[in-house]
Design an enzyme around this catalytic site. Sequence first.
Site, short mmCIF file in Angstrom:
data_model
loop_
_atom_site.label_atom_id
_atom_site.label_comp_id
_atom_site.label_asym_id
_atom_site.label_seq_id
_atom_site.Cartn_x
_atom_site.Cartn_y
_atom_site.Cartn_z
N ASP A 113 0.76 -1.14 -0.06
CA ASP A 113 0.23 0.06 -0.01
C ASP A 113 0.98 1.16 0.06
O ASP A 113 1.82 1.14 0.36
CB ASP A 113 -0.72 -0.13 1.22
CG ASP A 113 -0.40 0.05 2.60
OD1 ASP A 113 0.75 -0.83 2.62
OD2 ASP A 113 -0.83 0.74 3.49
N GLU A 178 -0.33 -1.32 5.76
CA GLU A 178 0.97 -0.80 6.65
C GLU A 178 0.63 0.59 6.95
O GLU A 178 1.00 0.91 8.21
CB GLU A 178 2.39 -1.04 6.05
CG GLU A 178 3.47 -0.84 6.85
CD GLU A 178 4.01 0.63 7.09
OE1 GLU A 178 4.78 1.02 7.94
OE2 GLU A 178 3.55 1.29 6.09
#
Length: 427
Positions: A113, A178
Amino acid sequence: PYLEEAGDSYVAEKGDKDMEKALFKKIDTYKQTVIDLQSHMIACPAVSPHEGGLGEEAKATYLLGVLKAMKFDEVTLVKVKDSKAKCGYRPNIIAKYYGKNKKKTFWVMAHMDVVPPGDLKLWKTDPFKAVVKGDKIYGRGSEDNQQGLVSGILAVKAMMKLGVRPPCNYALLLNADEEIGSTYGIVEILKKHGKIFGSQDAFMVPDGGNPQGTMVEIAEKNMLWLKFTVSGKQTHSSTPHSGNNTHRAGAHFIVKLDDLHKKFNKKDALFAPESASTFEPTKKEANVPNVNTIPGTDVFYLDCRVLPCYKNEDVLKEIRKIAAGIEKRFKVKIKMDIIQQHASLPTDKKAGIVLLATQAAKAVYKNQPRPMGVGGGTVGAYLRNAGYPTVVFSKLDDMAHQPNEYSSIKNTLGDAKVFAYIAMHLN
Protein backbone atom coordinates in the site's frame (compact mmCIF):
# COMPACT_ATOMS: atom_id res chain seq x y z
CA PRO A 1 28.82 -24.44 -9.84
CA TYR A 2 26.66 -21.41 -10.67
CA LEU A 3 24.04 -22.19 -13.27
CA GLU A 4 22.64 -19.44 -15.47
CA GLU A 5 19.15 -20.94 -15.38
CA ALA A 6 17.44 -22.59 -12.45
CA GLY A 7 17.52 -26.36 -12.59
CA ASP A 8 20.00 -28.42 -10.68
CA SER A 9 20.76 -26.29 -7.67
CA TYR A 10 24.00 -25.44 -5.98
CA VAL A 11 23.55 -25.50 -2.21
CA ALA A 12 25.47 -22.57 -0.79
CA GLU A 13 27.93 -23.06 2.03
CA LYS A 14 28.52 -20.33 4.59
CA GLY A 15 31.43 -18.09 3.66
CA ASP A 16 31.51 -19.01 -0.05
CA LYS A 17 33.11 -15.82 -1.40
CA ASP A 18 32.97 -16.87 -5.06
CA MET A 19 29.24 -17.46 -4.77
CA GLU A 20 28.80 -14.08 -3.08
CA LYS A 21 30.65 -12.30 -5.90
CA ALA A 22 28.61 -14.13 -8.52
CA LEU A 23 25.34 -13.06 -6.86
CA PHE A 24 26.46 -9.44 -6.58
CA LYS A 25 27.51 -9.44 -10.23
CA LYS A 26 24.17 -10.87 -11.31
CA ILE A 27 22.23 -8.30 -9.25
CA ASP A 28 24.16 -5.51 -10.97
CA THR A 29 22.60 -6.59 -14.29
CA TYR A 30 19.05 -5.90 -13.04
CA LYS A 31 18.78 -2.16 -13.60
CA GLN A 32 16.09 -2.56 -16.26
CA THR A 33 14.26 -5.05 -14.05
CA VAL A 34 14.10 -2.40 -11.34
CA ILE A 35 12.60 0.08 -13.80
CA ASP A 36 10.09 -2.45 -15.15
CA LEU A 37 8.89 -3.55 -11.70
CA GLN A 38 8.61 0.01 -10.42
CA SER A 39 6.80 1.21 -13.54
CA HIS A 40 4.11 -1.45 -13.24
CA MET A 41 3.64 -0.95 -9.49
CA ILE A 42 3.55 2.86 -9.60
CA ALA A 43 0.74 2.55 -12.18
CA CYS A 44 -1.34 0.69 -9.55
CA PRO A 45 -2.47 3.38 -7.05
CA ALA A 46 -2.58 1.14 -3.98
CA VAL A 47 -4.09 3.73 -1.63
CA SER A 48 -6.15 2.27 1.22
CA PRO A 49 -9.92 2.11 0.64
CA HIS A 50 -10.18 3.69 4.09
CA GLU A 51 -8.54 6.78 2.56
CA GLY A 52 -10.65 6.82 -0.59
CA GLY A 53 -8.37 4.56 -2.64
CA LEU A 54 -8.77 1.25 -4.45
CA GLY A 55 -6.51 -0.79 -2.20
CA GLU A 56 -3.74 -3.19 -3.20
CA GLU A 57 -5.64 -5.65 -5.42
CA ALA A 58 -4.26 -4.47 -8.79
CA LYS A 59 -0.69 -4.34 -7.51
CA ALA A 60 -1.04 -7.73 -5.82
CA THR A 61 -2.40 -9.28 -9.02
CA TYR A 62 0.60 -7.98 -10.94
CA LEU A 63 3.06 -9.18 -8.31
CA LEU A 64 1.46 -12.63 -8.12
CA GLY A 65 2.08 -12.97 -11.83
CA VAL A 66 5.72 -11.92 -11.40
CA LEU A 67 6.36 -14.29 -8.49
CA LYS A 68 4.67 -17.27 -10.12
CA ALA A 69 6.68 -16.70 -13.31
CA MET A 70 9.85 -16.77 -11.19
CA LYS A 71 8.79 -20.26 -10.01
CA PHE A 72 9.03 -19.87 -6.27
CA ASP A 73 8.54 -23.14 -4.43
CA GLU A 74 5.46 -21.67 -2.75
CA VAL A 75 3.27 -18.67 -3.62
CA THR A 76 0.25 -18.00 -1.43
CA LEU A 77 -2.33 -15.21 -1.43
CA VAL A 78 -3.81 -14.47 2.00
CA LYS A 79 -7.09 -12.58 1.72
CA VAL A 80 -8.15 -10.50 4.72
CA LYS A 81 -11.80 -9.42 4.62
CA ASP A 82 -12.41 -5.69 4.33
CA SER A 83 -15.89 -4.46 3.43
CA LYS A 84 -14.52 -1.12 2.25
CA ALA A 85 -12.36 -2.75 -0.42
CA LYS A 86 -14.07 -3.10 -3.81
CA CYS A 87 -12.99 -6.73 -4.06
CA GLY A 88 -14.04 -7.38 -0.46
CA TYR A 89 -10.58 -8.19 0.82
CA ARG A 90 -7.04 -6.91 1.29
CA PRO A 91 -4.31 -9.05 -0.31
CA ASN A 92 -1.16 -10.30 1.41
CA ILE A 93 1.38 -12.40 -0.50
CA ILE A 94 3.77 -15.07 0.76
CA ALA A 95 6.43 -16.42 -1.62
CA LYS A 96 9.00 -18.96 -0.43
CA TYR A 97 12.20 -20.27 -2.05
CA TYR A 98 13.46 -23.37 -0.27
CA GLY A 99 16.90 -23.57 1.28
CA LYS A 100 18.92 -26.45 2.68
CA ASN A 101 17.28 -26.11 6.10
CA LYS A 102 13.53 -25.92 5.46
CA LYS A 103 12.77 -25.43 9.16
CA LYS A 104 14.27 -21.92 9.18
CA THR A 105 13.30 -18.97 7.00
CA PHE A 106 14.78 -15.57 6.31
CA TRP A 107 11.86 -13.26 5.60
CA VAL A 108 12.01 -9.98 3.70
CA MET A 109 8.82 -8.10 4.53
CA ALA A 110 7.60 -5.09 2.52
CA HIS A 111 4.21 -3.45 2.08
CA MET A 112 2.21 -2.90 -1.08
CA ASP A 113 0.00 0.00 0.00
CA VAL A 114 0.97 3.64 -0.51
CA VAL A 115 -0.16 6.97 0.89
CA PRO A 116 -2.22 9.39 -1.22
CA PRO A 117 -0.21 11.77 -3.42
CA GLY A 118 -1.33 14.87 -1.53
CA ASP A 119 -1.36 18.24 -3.28
CA LEU A 120 -0.92 17.44 -6.98
CA LYS A 121 0.29 20.99 -7.62
CA LEU A 122 3.49 20.11 -5.76
CA TRP A 123 4.28 17.24 -8.12
CA LYS A 124 6.39 17.86 -11.21
CA THR A 125 5.26 14.56 -12.72
CA ASP A 126 2.15 12.35 -12.57
CA PRO A 127 2.49 10.58 -9.19
CA PHE A 128 1.10 7.36 -10.66
CA LYS A 129 3.24 7.23 -13.77
CA ALA A 130 6.88 6.25 -13.38
CA VAL A 131 9.41 8.77 -14.67
CA VAL A 132 13.06 7.76 -14.83
CA LYS A 133 15.73 10.47 -14.58
CA GLY A 134 19.22 9.08 -14.25
CA ASP A 135 19.39 7.02 -11.05
CA LYS A 136 15.97 8.16 -9.86
CA ILE A 137 12.53 6.67 -10.47
CA TYR A 138 9.78 9.17 -9.61
CA GLY A 139 6.31 8.13 -8.50
CA ARG A 140 4.16 7.61 -5.41
CA GLY A 141 5.33 4.54 -3.52
CA SER A 142 8.61 4.25 -5.41
CA GLU A 143 10.66 4.48 -2.21
CA ASP A 144 7.94 3.74 0.35
CA ASN A 145 7.94 0.77 0.10
CA GLN A 146 8.54 -0.44 -3.44
CA GLN A 147 12.30 0.02 -3.25
CA GLY A 148 12.51 -2.57 -0.48
CA LEU A 149 9.99 -4.81 -2.20
CA VAL A 150 11.97 -4.78 -5.45
CA SER A 151 15.26 -5.39 -3.61
CA GLY A 152 13.70 -8.43 -1.97
CA ILE A 153 12.67 -9.80 -5.36
CA LEU A 154 16.05 -9.15 -7.00
CA ALA A 155 18.02 -10.96 -4.29
CA VAL A 156 16.11 -14.20 -4.81
CA LYS A 157 15.95 -13.70 -8.60
CA ALA A 158 19.76 -13.78 -8.64
CA MET A 159 19.81 -16.96 -6.55
CA MET A 160 17.35 -18.62 -8.90
CA LYS A 161 19.19 -17.58 -12.05
CA LEU A 162 22.47 -18.94 -10.69
CA GLY A 163 20.82 -22.08 -9.34
CA VAL A 164 21.87 -21.26 -5.80
CA ARG A 165 19.96 -22.58 -2.81
CA PRO A 166 20.64 -20.65 0.43
CA PRO A 167 21.40 -22.37 3.75
CA CYS A 168 17.79 -21.73 4.90
CA ASN A 169 14.57 -20.69 3.15
CA TYR A 170 14.26 -17.21 1.63
CA ALA A 171 10.76 -15.77 1.69
CA LEU A 172 8.95 -12.61 0.72
CA LEU A 173 6.07 -11.35 2.82
CA LEU A 174 4.23 -8.60 0.96
CA ASN A 175 1.67 -6.94 3.19
CA ALA A 176 -1.37 -4.75 2.88
CA ASP A 177 -2.43 -1.84 5.06
CA GLU A 178 0.92 -0.82 6.59
CA GLU A 179 0.31 2.88 6.09
CA ILE A 180 -2.72 3.13 8.37
CA GLY A 181 -2.20 0.50 11.03
CA SER A 182 -1.58 -2.97 9.50
CA THR A 183 -4.99 -4.23 10.66
CA TYR A 184 -5.47 -6.02 7.35
CA GLY A 185 -1.80 -6.94 7.04
CA ILE A 186 0.75 -8.31 9.49
CA VAL A 187 -1.58 -7.94 12.49
CA GLU A 188 -4.13 -10.31 10.93
CA ILE A 189 -1.43 -12.66 9.64
CA LEU A 190 0.15 -13.03 13.08
CA LYS A 191 -3.29 -13.50 14.61
CA LYS A 192 -4.75 -16.09 12.22
CA HIS A 193 -1.86 -17.37 10.10
CA GLY A 194 1.02 -17.29 12.59
CA LYS A 195 1.88 -20.92 11.95
CA ILE A 196 3.64 -19.92 8.74
CA PHE A 197 6.46 -18.58 10.92
CA GLY A 198 8.93 -20.86 12.68
CA SER A 199 10.67 -20.36 16.01
CA GLN A 200 14.04 -20.03 14.24
CA ASP A 201 12.91 -17.49 11.65
CA ALA A 202 14.46 -14.03 11.25
CA PHE A 203 13.05 -10.93 9.58
CA MET A 204 14.30 -8.02 7.50
CA VAL A 205 11.96 -5.05 7.03
CA PRO A 206 13.34 -2.68 4.33
CA ASP A 207 11.05 0.18 5.31
CA GLY A 208 13.37 2.47 7.24
CA GLY A 209 16.95 3.64 7.12
CA ASN A 210 19.12 6.60 6.20
CA PRO A 211 20.98 7.93 3.14
CA GLN A 212 24.27 6.51 4.40
CA GLY A 213 22.98 2.97 4.83
CA THR A 214 24.35 2.89 8.37
CA MET A 215 21.12 2.46 10.36
CA VAL A 216 20.51 -1.12 11.44
CA GLU A 217 17.30 -0.44 13.35
CA ILE A 218 16.65 -2.90 16.18
CA ALA A 219 14.46 -0.95 18.62
CA GLU A 220 11.66 1.59 18.74
CA LYS A 221 10.40 3.91 21.40
CA ASN A 222 6.95 3.28 22.80
CA MET A 223 4.34 5.41 21.08
CA LEU A 224 1.59 7.21 22.95
CA TRP A 225 -0.73 9.73 21.27
CA LEU A 226 -3.10 11.58 23.57
CA LYS A 227 -6.00 13.98 23.11
CA PHE A 228 -6.89 16.37 25.93
CA THR A 229 -10.25 18.13 26.17
CA VAL A 230 -10.25 20.93 28.74
CA SER A 231 -13.78 21.97 29.76
CA GLY A 232 -14.66 25.15 31.66
CA LYS A 233 -17.17 27.96 31.17
CA GLN A 234 -17.39 30.27 28.17
CA THR A 235 -17.93 33.96 28.82
CA HIS A 236 -17.28 37.44 27.48
CA SER A 237 -13.59 38.32 27.64
CA SER A 238 -14.36 41.59 29.45
CA THR A 239 -15.75 39.60 32.41
CA PRO A 240 -13.30 36.75 32.93
CA HIS A 241 -14.44 36.32 36.55
CA SER A 242 -17.74 34.91 35.30
CA GLY A 243 -16.16 32.03 33.36
CA ASN A 244 -13.34 29.49 33.39
CA ASN A 245 -10.76 30.15 30.67
CA THR A 246 -9.86 26.74 29.24
CA HIS A 247 -7.27 28.21 26.89
CA ARG A 248 -5.27 29.52 29.85
CA ALA A 249 -5.73 26.26 31.76
CA GLY A 250 -4.66 24.29 28.69
CA ALA A 251 -1.58 26.45 28.21
CA HIS A 252 -0.52 25.91 31.83
CA PHE A 253 -1.20 22.20 31.41
CA ILE A 254 1.04 22.02 28.35
CA VAL A 255 3.88 23.74 30.19
CA LYS A 256 3.40 21.50 33.23
CA LEU A 257 3.59 18.42 31.03
CA ASP A 258 7.25 19.30 30.46
CA ASP A 259 7.79 17.81 33.93
CA LEU A 260 7.48 14.43 32.23
CA HIS A 261 11.03 14.91 30.96
CA LYS A 262 12.24 15.10 34.57
CA LYS A 263 10.25 12.07 35.70
CA PHE A 264 11.22 9.86 32.77
CA ASN A 265 14.77 11.13 32.39
CA LYS A 266 16.81 8.08 31.43
CA LYS A 267 18.83 8.17 28.22
CA ASP A 268 19.80 5.43 25.80
CA ALA A 269 22.60 6.05 23.29
CA LEU A 270 20.99 3.51 20.96
CA PHE A 271 18.41 6.20 20.15
CA ALA A 272 20.83 9.05 19.44
CA PRO A 273 20.41 11.91 18.69
CA GLU A 274 17.02 11.76 20.50
CA SER A 275 18.46 9.59 23.28
CA ALA A 276 15.76 10.48 25.82
CA SER A 277 11.98 10.12 25.90
CA THR A 278 10.11 12.98 24.22
CA PHE A 279 6.76 14.56 25.08
CA GLU A 280 5.67 17.03 22.41
CA PRO A 281 2.42 19.03 22.25
CA THR A 282 1.40 19.03 18.59
CA LYS A 283 -2.06 19.48 17.12
CA LYS A 284 -4.31 22.27 18.47
CA GLU A 285 -8.00 22.42 17.62
CA ALA A 286 -9.79 25.74 17.15
CA ASN A 287 -11.77 26.93 20.15
CA VAL A 288 -13.71 30.19 19.64
CA PRO A 289 -13.84 32.10 16.34
CA ASN A 290 -13.65 35.62 17.80
CA VAL A 291 -11.19 37.53 19.97
CA ASN A 292 -13.58 38.77 22.62
CA THR A 293 -14.87 35.41 23.89
CA ILE A 294 -13.19 33.31 26.56
CA PRO A 295 -13.36 29.68 25.42
CA GLY A 296 -15.20 27.11 27.47
CA THR A 297 -13.56 24.20 25.65
CA ASP A 298 -9.95 23.78 24.56
CA VAL A 299 -8.50 20.72 22.80
CA PHE A 300 -4.87 19.81 22.14
CA TYR A 301 -2.78 16.71 21.51
CA LEU A 302 0.43 15.26 22.93
CA ASP A 303 2.82 12.94 21.05
CA CYS A 304 4.90 10.85 23.46
CA ARG A 305 7.84 8.70 22.34
CA VAL A 306 8.96 6.79 25.41
CA LEU A 307 12.11 4.74 25.86
CA PRO A 308 11.35 0.99 26.12
CA CYS A 309 12.68 0.91 29.69
CA TYR A 310 9.45 2.67 30.74
CA LYS A 311 5.85 1.51 30.54
CA ASN A 312 3.15 3.57 28.86
CA GLU A 313 0.94 2.90 31.88
CA ASP A 314 3.41 4.70 34.15
CA VAL A 315 3.46 7.72 31.83
CA LEU A 316 -0.33 7.84 31.78
CA LYS A 317 -0.45 7.65 35.58
CA GLU A 318 1.89 10.64 35.88
CA ILE A 319 -0.10 12.64 33.32
CA ARG A 320 -3.29 12.04 35.28
CA LYS A 321 -1.60 13.43 38.40
CA ILE A 322 -0.53 16.56 36.51
CA ALA A 323 -4.03 16.95 35.05
CA ALA A 324 -5.60 16.69 38.51
CA GLY A 325 -3.43 19.58 39.70
CA ILE A 326 -4.50 21.75 36.76
CA GLU A 327 -8.16 20.90 37.33
CA LYS A 328 -7.96 21.97 40.95
CA ARG A 329 -6.06 25.17 40.24
CA PHE A 330 -8.20 26.42 37.35
CA LYS A 331 -11.54 24.81 38.24
CA VAL A 332 -11.78 22.98 34.92
CA LYS A 333 -12.25 19.36 33.86
CA ILE A 334 -9.72 17.53 31.72
CA LYS A 335 -10.67 14.50 29.65
CA MET A 336 -7.84 12.38 28.28
CA ASP A 337 -8.37 10.09 25.28
CA ILE A 338 -5.74 7.66 24.01
CA ILE A 339 -5.63 8.07 20.23
CA GLN A 340 -2.93 5.48 19.69
CA GLN A 341 -0.46 3.57 21.80
CA HIS A 342 2.08 0.89 21.04
CA ALA A 343 5.05 -0.64 22.80
CA SER A 344 7.75 -2.72 21.15
CA LEU A 345 10.32 -5.13 22.51
CA PRO A 346 13.85 -4.56 21.13
CA THR A 347 15.76 -7.10 19.06
CA ASP A 348 18.86 -8.37 20.84
CA LYS A 349 22.03 -6.67 19.56
CA LYS A 350 23.70 -10.08 19.47
CA ALA A 351 20.98 -11.75 17.38
CA GLY A 352 22.32 -13.38 14.24
CA ILE A 353 20.19 -11.23 11.93
CA VAL A 354 21.56 -8.06 13.54
CA LEU A 355 25.19 -9.13 13.22
CA LEU A 356 24.67 -10.25 9.63
CA ALA A 357 22.80 -7.09 8.62
CA THR A 358 25.68 -5.01 9.99
CA GLN A 359 28.27 -7.14 8.16
CA ALA A 360 26.25 -7.11 4.95
CA ALA A 361 25.77 -3.33 4.88
CA LYS A 362 29.49 -2.84 5.50
CA ALA A 363 30.42 -5.33 2.76
CA VAL A 364 28.10 -3.74 0.18
CA TYR A 365 28.28 -0.04 1.01
CA LYS A 366 31.80 0.13 2.51
CA ASN A 367 30.42 2.09 5.48
CA GLN A 368 30.28 1.78 9.27
CA PRO A 369 26.75 0.58 10.10
CA ARG A 370 25.62 0.08 13.69
CA PRO A 371 22.53 -1.01 15.60
CA MET A 372 20.21 1.93 16.33
CA GLY A 373 16.85 2.74 17.83
CA VAL A 374 14.26 5.12 16.41
CA GLY A 375 11.48 7.27 17.76
CA GLY A 376 9.08 6.41 14.96
CA GLY A 377 7.03 3.24 14.77
CA THR A 378 7.50 0.54 12.13
CA VAL A 379 5.69 -2.65 11.23
CA GLY A 380 8.70 -4.51 12.63
CA ALA A 381 7.33 -3.84 16.12
CA TYR A 382 4.58 -6.43 15.62
CA LEU A 383 7.16 -9.08 14.76
CA ARG A 384 9.39 -8.21 17.71
CA ASN A 385 6.47 -8.38 20.09
CA ALA A 386 5.67 -11.82 18.69
CA GLY A 387 9.20 -12.92 19.62
CA TYR A 388 10.92 -12.80 16.23
CA PRO A 389 14.35 -11.14 15.80
CA THR A 390 13.75 -8.31 13.34
CA VAL A 391 15.93 -5.70 11.68
CA VAL A 392 14.63 -2.65 9.83
CA PHE A 393 17.18 -1.65 7.20
CA SER A 394 17.41 0.09 3.85
CA LYS A 395 19.58 2.71 2.19
CA LEU A 396 17.04 5.47 1.60
CA ASP A 397 17.03 9.05 0.42
CA ASP A 398 14.15 9.79 2.86
CA MET A 399 11.53 10.62 0.23
CA ALA A 400 8.63 8.78 1.89
CA HIS A 401 5.26 10.63 1.76
CA GLN A 402 6.81 13.63 0.03
CA PRO A 403 5.72 15.18 -3.27
CA ASN A 404 8.02 14.10 -6.11
CA GLU A 405 8.88 10.91 -4.23
CA TYR A 406 11.59 8.89 -5.93
CA SER A 407 13.66 5.79 -5.33
CA SER A 408 17.29 5.23 -6.20
CA ILE A 409 18.11 2.41 -8.61
CA LYS A 410 21.59 2.17 -7.13
CA ASN A 411 20.19 1.83 -3.61
CA THR A 412 17.69 -0.78 -4.81
CA LEU A 413 20.47 -2.92 -6.26
CA GLY A 414 22.66 -2.34 -3.21
CA ASP A 415 19.96 -3.43 -0.77
CA ALA A 416 19.31 -6.54 -2.88
CA LYS A 417 22.97 -7.44 -2.35
CA VAL A 418 22.57 -6.89 1.39
CA PHE A 419 19.61 -9.29 1.47
CA ALA A 420 21.46 -11.86 -0.64
CA TYR A 421 24.48 -11.63 1.66
CA ILE A 422 22.33 -12.28 4.73
CA ALA A 423 20.48 -15.14 3.06
CA MET A 424 23.74 -16.86 2.15
CA HIS A 425 25.19 -16.54 5.67
CA LEU A 426 22.16 -17.15 7.87
CA ASN A 427 21.97 -20.75 9.03
